[in-house]
Design a protein around this motif. Structure first.
Motif, PDB file in Angstrom:
ATOM      1  N   LYS A  34       0.839  -1.191   0.000  1.00  9.44           N
ATOM      2  CA  LYS A  34       0.000   0.000   0.000  1.00  9.44           C
ATOM      3  C   LYS A  34       0.877   1.245   0.000  1.00  9.44           C
ATOM      4  N   VAL A  35       0.522   2.204  -0.823  1.00  9.48           N
ATOM      5  CA  VAL A  35       1.177   3.497  -0.827  1.00  9.48           C
ATOM      6  C   VAL A  35       0.544   4.305   0.293  1.00  9.48           C
ATOM      7  N   GLU A  36       1.322   4.602   1.320  1.00  8.34           N
ATOM      8  CA  GLU A  36       0.797   5.288   2.487  1.00  8.34           C
ATOM      9  C   GLU A  36       0.574   6.776   2.243  1.00  8.34           C
ATOM     10  N   ASP A  37       1.412   7.375   1.396  1.00  5.20           N
ATOM     11  CA  ASP A  37       1.307   8.806   1.144  1.00  5.20           C
ATOM     12  C   ASP A  37       1.966   9.135  -0.189  1.00  5.20           C
ATOM     13  N   VAL A  38       1.375  10.048  -0.941  1.00  8.67           N
ATOM     14  CA  VAL A  38       1.999  10.593  -2.146  1.00  8.67           C
ATOM     15  C   VAL A  38       2.475  11.984  -1.773  1.00  8.67           C
ATOM     16  N   LYS A  39       3.792  12.143  -1.685  1.00  8.46           N
ATOM     17  CA  LYS A  39       4.364  13.390  -1.187  1.00  8.46           C
ATOM     18  C   LYS A  39       4.607  14.427  -2.269  1.00  8.46           C
ATOM     19  N   GLN A  40       4.857  13.967  -3.490  1.00  8.48           N
ATOM     20  CA  GLN A  40       5.201  14.902  -4.558  1.00  8.48           C
ATOM     21  C   GLN A  40       4.846  14.293  -5.907  1.00  8.48           C
ATOM     22  N   ILE A  41       4.396  15.149  -6.826  1.00  5.39           N
ATOM     23  CA  ILE A  41       4.103  14.726  -8.198  1.00  5.39           C
ATOM     24  C   ILE A  41       4.790  15.705  -9.141  1.00  5.39           C
TER      25      ILE A  41
END
Length: 98
Positions: A34-41
């Motif tokens: 699971k991806v817990e957080d997307v910090k940057q795109i």
């Protein structure tokens, strides 16, 4: 084209609160995380007008870069991956329950 030491992965995406598609579950070597957080795109356009997306995500407490290019997903292979991918889930539904 993504260069360097990368592995092709499968990704299940979801829409965030702004309506953007972001990685939600990463499948690497037949195991789910699971991806817990997307910090940057970051989105860039290549020479041949191909769109490249770079995501800084948090998996099992470790930051990793995930890339999307031409509907293929990639992840950098690094020495720390043994710690990052130490706790896999058996299925996508189990990864969501973590």
């Amino acid at each position: 084209m993504i260069y360097g030491m990368t592995s092709r992965i499968d990704v299940i995406v979801k829409r965030d609160r702004n309506g953007m598609l972001v990685p939600y579950i990463v499948e690497k070597d037949g195991k789910f995380y699971k991806v817990e957080d997307v910090k940057q795109i970051r989105v860039t356009t290549g020479r041949q007008r191909t769109v490249k997306e770079k995501y800084l995500v948090n998996i099992n407490g470790h930051d990793k870069y995930v890339f999307r290019e031409n509907n293929w997903w990639y992840i950098f292979d690094e020495d720390e991956d043994q710690r990052t991918f130490a706790k896999p889930a058996a299925s996508p539904s189990e990864a969501i329950a973590i």
